[in-house]
Design a protein around this motif. Sequence first.
Motif, short mmCIF file in Angstrom:
data_model
loop_
_atom_site.label_atom_id
_atom_site.label_comp_id
_atom_site.label_asym_id
_atom_site.label_seq_id
_atom_site.Cartn_x
_atom_site.Cartn_y
_atom_site.Cartn_z
N VAL A 1 0.85 -1.20 0.00
CA VAL A 1 0.00 0.00 0.00
C VAL A 1 0.89 1.25 0.00
CG1 VAL A 1 -1.76 1.27 1.29
CG2 VAL A 1 -1.82 -1.23 1.23
N PRO A 2 0.74 2.11 -1.03
CA PRO A 2 1.61 3.29 -1.09
C PRO A 2 1.19 4.40 -0.12
CG PRO A 2 0.42 2.99 -3.17
CD PRO A 2 -0.15 2.02 -2.19
N HIS A 3 2.10 5.32 0.11
CA HIS A 3 1.79 6.53 0.87
C HIS A 3 1.46 7.65 -0.12
CE1 HIS A 3 3.74 4.35 4.01
NE2 HIS A 3 3.68 5.35 4.88
N THR B 1 0.28 12.10 -0.27
CA THR B 1 -0.06 13.34 0.43
C THR B 1 -1.38 13.92 -0.09
OG1 THR B 1 1.16 14.66 -1.17
CG2 THR B 1 2.38 13.94 0.77
N ARG B 2 -1.97 13.25 -1.08
CA ARG B 2 -3.21 13.81 -1.63
C ARG B 2 -4.36 13.53 -0.66
NH1 ARG B 2 -6.84 10.17 -2.99
NH2 ARG B 2 -6.52 8.51 -4.52
N PRO B 3 -5.41 14.37 -0.71
CA PRO B 3 -6.52 14.17 0.22
C PRO B 3 -7.23 12.84 -0.05
CG PRO B 3 -6.72 16.29 -0.94
CD PRO B 3 -5.60 15.55 -1.58
N LYS B 4 -7.75 12.27 1.00
CA LYS B 4 -8.49 11.01 0.90
C LYS B 4 -9.85 11.28 0.25
CE LYS B 4 -10.08 8.99 4.78
NZ LYS B 4 -11.47 8.62 4.55
N LYS B 5 -10.23 10.40 -0.67
CA LYS B 5 -11.57 10.52 -1.27
C LYS B 5 -12.57 9.81 -0.37
CE LYS B 5 -9.57 10.76 -5.87
NZ LYS B 5 -9.15 10.01 -7.04
N PRO B 6 -13.86 10.20 -0.46
CA PRO B 6 -14.86 9.66 0.49
C PRO B 6 -14.90 8.13 0.55
CG PRO B 6 -15.83 11.41 -0.83
CD PRO B 6 -14.47 11.20 -1.37
N GLU C 1 -6.34 1.81 0.21
CA GLU C 1 -5.84 2.31 -1.09
C GLU C 1 -4.46 2.94 -0.92
OE1 GLU C 1 -8.85 2.97 0.06
OE2 GLU C 1 -10.23 2.04 -1.36
N TYR C 2 -4.37 3.76 0.13
CA TYR C 2 -3.12 4.47 0.43
C TYR C 2 -2.98 4.62 1.94
CZ TYR C 2 -2.97 6.12 -4.46
OH TYR C 2 -2.91 6.19 -5.82
N HIS C 3 -1.76 4.93 2.35
CA HIS C 3 -1.55 5.51 3.68
C HIS C 3 -1.56 7.02 3.44
CE1 HIS C 3 -0.46 1.67 5.42
NE2 HIS C 3 0.39 1.46 4.44
N ILE D 1 11.07 2.89 -1.18
CA ILE D 1 11.88 2.26 -2.23
C ILE D 1 11.80 3.11 -3.48
CG2 ILE D 1 11.80 -0.14 -1.46
CD1 ILE D 1 9.51 -0.51 -3.56
N GLU D 2 10.75 3.87 -3.60
CA GLU D 2 10.62 4.82 -4.71
C GLU D 2 9.57 5.82 -4.33
OE1 GLU D 2 7.93 5.27 -7.15
OE2 GLU D 2 6.67 4.25 -5.69
N HIS D 3 9.66 7.01 -4.89
CA HIS D 3 8.61 8.00 -4.68
C HIS D 3 8.61 8.96 -5.84
CE1 HIS D 3 11.43 11.21 -3.42
NE2 HIS D 3 12.15 10.19 -3.02
N GLY D 4 7.46 9.62 -6.03
CA GLY D 4 7.36 10.55 -7.15
C GLY D 4 6.22 11.51 -6.92
N GLU D 5 6.12 12.46 -7.86
CA GLU D 5 5.07 13.48 -7.72
C GLU D 5 4.08 13.31 -8.85
OE1 GLU D 5 6.45 17.51 -6.56
OE2 GLU D 5 5.04 18.16 -8.10
N GLN E 1 2.49 13.98 -3.54
CA GLN E 1 3.58 13.02 -3.45
C GLN E 1 3.02 11.62 -3.28
OE1 GLN E 1 6.78 14.01 -3.72
NE2 GLN E 1 6.02 16.11 -3.95
N TYR E 2 3.68 10.66 -3.91
CA TYR E 2 3.33 9.26 -3.78
C TYR E 2 4.61 8.46 -3.56
CZ TYR E 2 -1.09 10.52 -6.08
OH TYR E 2 -2.29 11.08 -6.42
N GLY E 3 4.52 7.41 -2.79
CA GLY E 3 5.72 6.58 -2.61
C GLY E 3 5.38 5.25 -1.97
N THR E 4 6.24 4.27 -2.21
CA THR E 4 6.05 2.94 -1.61
C THR E 4 7.16 2.70 -0.61
OG1 THR E 4 5.11 2.17 -3.68
CG2 THR E 4 5.79 0.49 -2.13
#
Length: 351
Positions: free
Chosen positions: A190-192, A194-199, A206-208, A225-229, A234-237
Motif C-alpha cells: 500500500v503506497p503513501h 499526500t493527496r486528500p483522501k476521497k470519500p 488504497e493508500y496511507h 523504495i521509490e517515490h514521485g510526484e 507526493q506518492y511513494g512505496t
Amino acid sequence: TPLKNNQVYMRALFDYIPLEDKATPCQEAGLPFKRGDILQVVTQDDPTWWQAKRVGDSNLRAGLIPSKQFQERRLAYRMKMGTLPNPKSPKKSLCKPLVFCFFFLPICGLTVAGLRRSFRLSRKDRQGSSGEGSDPGESEFLTYEEVTRYQQRPNERPRLVVLIGSLGARINELKQRVIAENPHRYAVAVPHTTRPKKPHEKDGVEYHFVTKQQFDADVLNNKFIEHGEYKENQYGTSIEAIRSVQAKNKMCIVDVQPEALKRLRTSEFKPYVIFVKPRVPESRRRRSAATSPGGDLQEMRQSAIQIDQQYGHLVDRVLIKEDSASACAELRGILERLERESFWVPISWVR
Ligand code: 5GP
C-alpha cells in the motif's frame, strides 16, 4: 537435483565469445556463454582462466572462461582506455596455445604456470577488485555473481516479486489483474500519498494518507523504495509496506522504476525480477520506422533496449507481453512456480 557441496556456480553477467577473445590461450577450448547463463566452475586453480561447464549443457567437457579477477582487470583497462585491451602475450608464450590444448584441458584441475606469469594480477590489482558474491548492482564491473539454488520453504516469507517494464508494458495494470484474481495469495504494497483522501477510500487500504511534512521526513529517512510526484501530490512505496504484506504470508508484487532494484536486492526480500516488454510485431515496427521515424514504436523499442543494457543483469525473467490476457496468464504461471520450484539466487542471500 540438489547441488553438491563445494561446487561453485556463477551467473554470467556478460556475454562471452571465445573466438573474439584475443587474450585466450586457446580459442577452440573456450566456453561461449551469454549473460544470465549459469556456469558450474570446475576449477579456479588458475588465477586467469577458469574451467567451467554451462548448467543444462549435455556437453561433459569443461571449457575455458576468463576468471573474475581477469575479466575485472580487462574491464578496468577498457574503461581507462576507452577501448578493448589487447593483452599481447609475452614472447615466451608463442607455443602456449597448442601446449595448452593438448595438455591442459583433458586434465581438469591442473594449472599452467606460464599462464599465471602472463596474466597474473599484481597484489595491488587484486585488492582493488570487488570481492566474490558482492552485489553486481553495486560492483563497478559486471563479471560473475556466485549463485546457489534456493527454494522457499513453507514457513519462510514469500519472495518479493518485482515487475519492471519498458515503455508501453503497463505493468501496474498487469499487477492489479493478477492480484485481483487471487487476493488471498498476492497483494500490493500500500503506497503513501499526500493527496486528500476521497470519500470512498480508507486509510491503509488504497493508500496511507500522510501530511506533506510526514512524507518529506520519510523520504529523508530513506523509508521509500521509490517515490514521485503526480499533480502536485507526493506518492511513494515504503519498505515497511512490503514487509507488512509479507508478514501476512502473502506474496507482495511491486511495480517499480528499475532504479529501485538496487534497494530491493537484499536477502530479506530475495526479489524475483520480471522485466515486461511489449511485443511489437516486426511488420508493424518496419512500417512505423518508414512512416514515422522516432515515433512511438521506436521509443518503445529504445526504452526496452536501454533497460536491458542497464539492468538486464538483475533480471530473472523476461516476459514478452503480447496482450493483457496472455501476459497475465504467463505471470500467474511464474508466480505459481516461484512457490513450488527452486531458483538460482546470489549465494550471499542464503549464507
Ligand atoms: P490517484 O491519486 O488517482 O490514486 O493516483 C494518481 C497517480 O499517482 C497514479 O496514476 C500514479 O501515477 C501515481 N501513484 C500512485 N501510487 C504511486 C506510488 O506508489 N509511487 C509513485 N511514484 N506514484 C504513484
